[in-house]
Write a protein that holds these residues in place. Sequence first.
Motif, PDB file in Angstrom:
ATOM      1  N   SER A   1      -4.499   6.015   2.325  1.00 38.94           N
ATOM      2  CA  SER A   1      -5.964   6.254   2.145  1.00 38.94           C
ATOM      3  C   SER A   1      -6.646   4.936   2.600  1.00 38.94           C
ATOM      4  O   SER A   1      -8.064   4.000   2.403  1.00 38.94           O
ATOM      5  N   SER A   2      -5.526   3.505   2.357  1.00 37.21           N
ATOM      6  CA  SER A   2      -5.562   2.085   2.949  1.00 37.21           C
ATOM      7  C   SER A   2      -6.283   2.014   4.105  1.00 37.21           C
ATOM      8  O   SER A   2      -7.017   0.827   4.271  1.00 37.21           O
TER       9      SER A   2
ATOM     10  N   TYR B   1     -11.096  -3.428   1.944  1.00 36.77           N
ATOM     11  CA  TYR B   1     -10.346  -4.486   1.254  1.00 36.77           C
ATOM     12  C   TYR B   1      -8.599  -4.640   2.358  1.00 36.77           C
ATOM     13  O   TYR B   1      -8.394  -4.250   2.873  1.00 36.77           O
TER      14      TYR B   1
ATOM     15  N   GLU C   1     -11.841   5.981  -4.648  1.00 31.86           N
ATOM     16  CA  GLU C   1     -10.939   5.129  -3.112  1.00 31.86           C
ATOM     17  C   GLU C   1     -10.001   6.079  -2.570  1.00 31.86           C
ATOM     18  O   GLU C   1      -9.962   6.233  -1.472  1.00 31.86           O
ATOM     19  N   THR C   2     -10.051   7.895  -3.181  1.00 31.68           N
ATOM     20  CA  THR C   2      -9.785   8.794  -2.696  1.00 31.68           C
ATOM     21  C   THR C   2      -9.779   9.700  -2.818  1.00 31.68           C
ATOM     22  O   THR C   2      -9.409  11.004  -1.514  1.00 31.68           O
TER      23      THR C   2
ATOM     24  N   HIS D   1      -2.596  -5.138   4.154  1.00 33.36           N
ATOM     25  CA  HIS D   1      -2.734  -3.804   3.278  1.00 33.36           C
ATOM     26  C   HIS D   1      -1.410  -3.837   2.077  1.00 33.36           C
ATOM     27  O   HIS D   1      -0.256  -2.614   2.012  1.00 33.36           O
TER      28      HIS D   1
ATOM     29  N   GLN E   1      -1.659  -3.442  -1.159  1.00 36.56           N
ATOM     30  CA  GLN E   1      -0.801  -2.945  -2.012  1.00 36.56           C
ATOM     31  C   GLN E   1      -0.593  -1.265  -1.544  1.00 36.56           C
ATOM     32  O   GLN E   1       0.062  -0.693  -2.484  1.00 36.56           O
ATOM     33  N   ALA E   2      -0.845  -1.065  -0.434  1.00 28.77           N
ATOM     34  CA  ALA E   2      -0.135   0.236   0.413  1.00 28.77           C
ATOM     35  C   ALA E   2       1.553  -0.002   0.579  1.00 28.77           C
ATOM     36  O   ALA E   2       2.283   1.076  -0.463  1.00 28.77           O
TER      37      ALA E   2
ATOM     38  N   SER F   1     -10.131   2.064   3.835  1.00 31.06           N
ATOM     39  CA  SER F   1     -10.836   0.278   2.996  1.00 31.06           C
ATOM     40  C   SER F   1     -10.869  -0.746   3.558  1.00 31.06           C
ATOM     41  O   SER F   1     -10.522  -0.828   4.777  1.00 31.06           O
TER      42      SER F   1
ATOM     43  N   GLY G   1     -11.739   4.267  -0.164  1.00 28.67           N
ATOM     44  CA  GLY G   1     -10.625   3.752   0.170  1.00 28.67           C
ATOM     45  C   GLY G   1      -9.406   2.700  -0.910  1.00 28.67           C
ATOM     46  O   GLY G   1      -9.730   2.795  -1.662  1.00 28.67           O
ATOM     47  N   LEU G   2      -8.164   2.748  -0.170  1.00 25.41           N
ATOM     48  CA  LEU G   2      -7.426   1.914  -1.075  1.00 25.41           C
ATOM     49  C   LEU G   2      -7.559   0.424  -1.511  1.00 25.41           C
ATOM     50  O   LEU G   2      -7.880   0.046  -0.511  1.00 25.41           O
ATOM     51  N   ASP G   3      -8.096   0.292  -2.859  1.00 26.96           N
ATOM     52  CA  ASP G   3      -8.299  -0.884  -3.468  1.00 26.96           C
ATOM     53  C   ASP G   3      -9.346  -1.230  -3.273  1.00 26.96           C
ATOM     54  O   ASP G   3     -10.379  -2.107  -2.763  1.00 26.96           O
TER      55      ASP G   3
END
Length: 383
Positions: free
Chosen positions: A69-70, A75, A308-309, A78, A80-81, A73, A273-275
């Motif tokens: 999902s990053s 944000y 986020e997801t 990547h 955090q991914a 995102s 998306g992630l974050d």
Amino acid sequence: MDGLFGRLAVLVVFALLPAAAIGGGLALPVIMCVGGALALAPRAIIQGFESSPVTLSIFLLFWAWVVASSLWSPYPGHAQAAKLAALIPLGLLFVAGGGRHGRLLLAAGCAAAIVLAGLLSIEALWGMPLNHAATPQTALGELGRKVSRASTVLLSVGWATAGAFLATDRPSFARAALLLFAILMLPFGQLASLVAFGAGLCAFALAFAAPRFALWSVCGGLAAWVLAAPFLTPLILADPRLTEVLPLSWSARIGIWDYVCARIVEQPWLGHGLDASRAVTDRVQVAGLDIRAIQLHPHSASLQIWFETGGVGAVLAALALLSAGQALSQSYAQHRIAAAAAAATIASIGVIANVSFGAWQEWWIATIMIAATFVRAVGATRI
């Protein structure tokens, strides 16, 4: 040879856990990853997949979806991914390899919990002297957050500690440990910790009476909340007077949850998306104050998963919880102590996850993995 390194992994992680936790827990992911690398045991990995193939497959699919999902995102970067891509596999390796060393892990885990309880007692009685000495320039609020995270680590491993004492025929130690842990939830002003301890205590007692029912109830209840959170939260918090009577920290949560629930419908299937929470710059009015609409994360794992997801992530998370409930209820149906430790740990972590920390915070994921390893060791001890 993997047995030797597995024992070393257990000793490293639990020897360093008290100091890492009292300092805020941020070192826990590194410690656990080192433990996971040391505990690498191909035989344990194969046995894990053979014993719980559905649970592990769903969990890994959820993890892969979170990382993927990053790609959509807002944000930047990547990072955090990449962290999750490394942290989750190494955490699973520690659970699989470290959890095999039952008696050693029980001793190491109990010792770590008692030492951490002693450190927290010092912080509570004398105004956080350990953290003040370690970082004298740190603001008082940040020191409080460090100690709050430490109490959460203690709460997360506390039920397995009680289970370990019971499994080794020390019931008076178990009662004393739970009493001490309960007292240590009081000094730091964390209502969430008190509620989480109460939920864990109820689950602990219920699992002794009905192990399978308790495990199914805890895992099923959390799965249901993951799916229903964005729809029920606005209904539960519909009364505007709540922000007037609740403490500011909880009023802020209400404002954040209202905002997140409204934004979830914009991307209901894939999420933002992630974050994506970190990219929000909107502001909301709460109790007469102008605050950021999401302060780093929504303070609810269920809402963060949805935001986020999306619905895909929420369904996978719920299926993982249900599958875990099924696997645990089968494994611990005749082991009431392990069932009690597992049910209480899941209940306490579930409460904390839905009102406090970010779902992807590395120290929090490491804490959950370490607690799971401890519970697994209790389950491996037959009495």
